[in-house]
Design a protein around this motif. Structure first.
Motif, mmCIF file in Angstrom:
data_model
loop_
_atom_site.group_PDB
_atom_site.id
_atom_site.type_symbol
_atom_site.label_atom_id
_atom_site.label_comp_id
_atom_site.label_asym_id
_atom_site.label_seq_id
_atom_site.Cartn_x
_atom_site.Cartn_y
_atom_site.Cartn_z
ATOM 1 N N UNK A 182 0.806 -1.218 0.000
ATOM 2 C CA UNK A 182 0.000 0.000 0.000
ATOM 3 C C UNK A 182 0.838 1.266 0.000
ATOM 4 N N UNK A 183 2.147 1.122 0.199
ATOM 5 C CA UNK A 183 3.012 2.305 0.261
ATOM 6 C C UNK A 183 2.811 3.117 1.516
ATOM 7 N N UNK A 184 2.369 2.460 2.583
ATOM 8 C CA UNK A 184 2.102 3.140 3.849
ATOM 9 C C UNK A 184 3.226 2.908 4.848
ATOM 10 N N UNK A 185 3.313 3.823 5.820
ATOM 11 C CA UNK A 185 4.251 3.678 6.923
ATOM 12 C C UNK A 185 3.563 4.105 8.220
ATOM 13 N N UNK A 186 3.933 3.488 9.347
ATOM 14 C CA UNK A 186 3.307 3.865 10.630
ATOM 15 C C UNK A 186 4.001 5.092 11.233
ATOM 16 N N UNK A 187 3.186 6.000 11.789
ATOM 17 C CA UNK A 187 3.738 7.220 12.393
ATOM 18 C C UNK A 187 3.026 7.523 13.705
ATOM 19 N N UNK A 188 3.799 7.979 14.673
ATOM 20 C CA UNK A 188 3.251 8.484 15.926
ATOM 21 C C UNK A 188 2.913 9.964 15.744
ATOM 22 N N UNK A 189 2.196 10.521 16.691
ATOM 23 C CA UNK A 189 1.763 11.915 16.601
ATOM 24 C C UNK A 189 2.941 12.868 16.450
ATOM 25 N N UNK A 190 3.990 12.651 17.222
ATOM 26 C CA UNK A 190 5.155 13.532 17.170
ATOM 27 C C UNK A 190 5.848 13.471 15.816
ATOM 28 N N UNK A 191 5.803 12.324 15.174
ATOM 29 C CA UNK A 191 6.428 12.164 13.863
ATOM 30 C C UNK A 191 5.588 12.812 12.765
ATOM 31 N N UNK A 192 4.276 12.694 12.890
ATOM 32 C CA UNK A 192 3.373 13.256 11.881
ATOM 33 C C UNK A 192 3.491 14.768 11.827
ATOM 34 N N UNK A 193 3.714 15.371 12.959
ATOM 35 C CA UNK A 193 3.801 16.833 13.019
ATOM 36 C C UNK A 193 4.914 17.375 12.128
ATOM 37 N N UNK A 194 5.999 16.624 11.996
ATOM 38 C CA UNK A 194 7.137 17.099 11.209
ATOM 39 C C UNK A 194 7.075 16.684 9.739
ATOM 40 N N UNK A 195 6.098 15.880 9.364
ATOM 41 C CA UNK A 195 5.992 15.445 7.970
ATOM 42 C C UNK A 195 5.457 16.586 7.099
ATOM 43 N N UNK A 196 5.978 16.739 5.886
ATOM 44 C CA UNK A 196 5.416 17.749 4.978
ATOM 45 C C UNK A 196 4.044 17.306 4.481
ATOM 46 N N UNK A 197 3.051 18.146 4.673
ATOM 47 C CA UNK A 197 1.674 17.782 4.344
ATOM 48 C C UNK A 197 0.977 18.943 3.633
ATOM 49 N N UNK A 198 -0.058 18.619 2.874
ATOM 50 C CA UNK A 198 -0.881 19.666 2.278
ATOM 51 C C UNK A 198 -1.696 20.337 3.374
ATOM 52 N N UNK A 199 -2.219 21.522 3.084
ATOM 53 C CA UNK A 199 -3.032 22.237 4.075
ATOM 54 C C UNK A 199 -4.296 21.445 4.398
ATOM 55 N N UNK A 200 -4.767 20.663 3.427
ATOM 56 C CA UNK A 200 -5.961 19.837 3.641
ATOM 57 C C UNK A 200 -5.709 18.808 4.740
ATOM 58 N N UNK A 201 -4.603 18.093 4.626
ATOM 59 C CA UNK A 201 -4.270 17.059 5.619
ATOM 60 C C UNK A 201 -3.920 17.695 6.960
ATOM 61 N N UNK A 202 -3.207 18.809 6.915
ATOM 62 C CA UNK A 202 -2.845 19.509 8.151
ATOM 63 C C UNK A 202 -4.092 19.939 8.916
ATOM 64 N N UNK A 203 -5.068 20.461 8.199
ATOM 65 C CA UNK A 203 -6.309 20.903 8.848
ATOM 66 C C UNK A 203 -7.056 19.730 9.467
ATOM 67 N N UNK A 204 -7.087 18.620 8.754
ATOM 68 C CA UNK A 204 -7.792 17.452 9.285
ATOM 69 C C UNK A 204 -7.142 16.964 10.580
#
Length: 210
Positions: A182-204
């Motif tokens: 699936x091309x997925x990877x597991x992330x904790x909350x602290x890790x997700x915060x530093x990932x580059x994301x679109x404003x759509x995903x950031x808002x969600x």
């Protein structure tokens, strides 16, 4: 003025107009010339109703002399924006969210989002949710399928994204094989915060408080 029939909205035409402009701009007064051209276009040679009757350049104007005032300049209409329906499957196991990096040749290249199912409408049958999650290696009961927790819209230059986020609580973590497929990877909350994301995903993510 010069009878150019190239589409002024086409990037390929820029060179043609640039070549003409370069022959007109005085080297010692480029700023004054540019200001004058802008003023002339705002007051005299306006896009919709040019004041040709009292124009001091009508004798030199190709469009005026050939009755082409309504045809020149040529400007193609902007393409109508399309609407895309993104159904995101927010796969979560305990305090872990599964995310993926978007590939090339589409919007938000290189940014991170969730497992995605693009559909033809904003509605997605519960059966499709179950089948998609199982195809990703997860397990979910049809009776446990929830309504989208959020619906967000994002407008881009030539398309509009209507996104629905489907929360999926997994009974077990995804296997390495499923993650690779699936091309997925597991992330904790602290890790997700530093990932580059679109404003759509950031808002969600901000709205759900993960």
């Amino acid at each position: 003025m010069f009878g150019l029939a190239q589409d002024i909205a086409a990037p390929a035409s820029r060179k043609v107009f640039q070549q003409v402009a370069d022959t007109l701009i005085p080297a010692d007064q480029p700023a004054e010339f540019n200001q004058a051209i802008m003023e002339f276009g705002a007051i005299q040679c306006t896009p919709v109703k040019p004041d040709c009757l009292f124009c001091p350049l009508q004798s030199q104007c190709y469009a005026f002399q050939h009755g082409l005032i309504s045809e020149l300049p040529v400007k193609s209409k902007a393409k109508a924006g399309r609407t895309r329906y993104f159904h995101y499957f927010v796969l979560q196991y305990e305090d872990t969210l599964y995310m993926r990096k978007r590939g090339p040749k589409d919007i938000w290249e290189g940014l991170y989002d969730f497992a995605l199912h693009e559909a033809d409408s904003a509605d997605l049958p519960a059966r499709t949710v179950v089948d998609t999650v199982e195809a990703l290696g997860g397990r979910i009961d049809l009776a446990q399928v929830e309504e989208p927790v959020q619906s967000l819209r994002h407008v881009l230059s030539h398309q509009k994204v209507e996104a629905r986020f489907h929360p999926v609580k997994l009974e077990a973590p995804l296997t390495p094989k499923a993650l690779a497929t699936a091309g997925l990877l597991p992330y904790k909350a602290s890790e997700i915060e530093s990932l580059p994301k679109s404003i759509l995903i950031t808002n969600y993510i901000s709205n759900i408080g993960f």
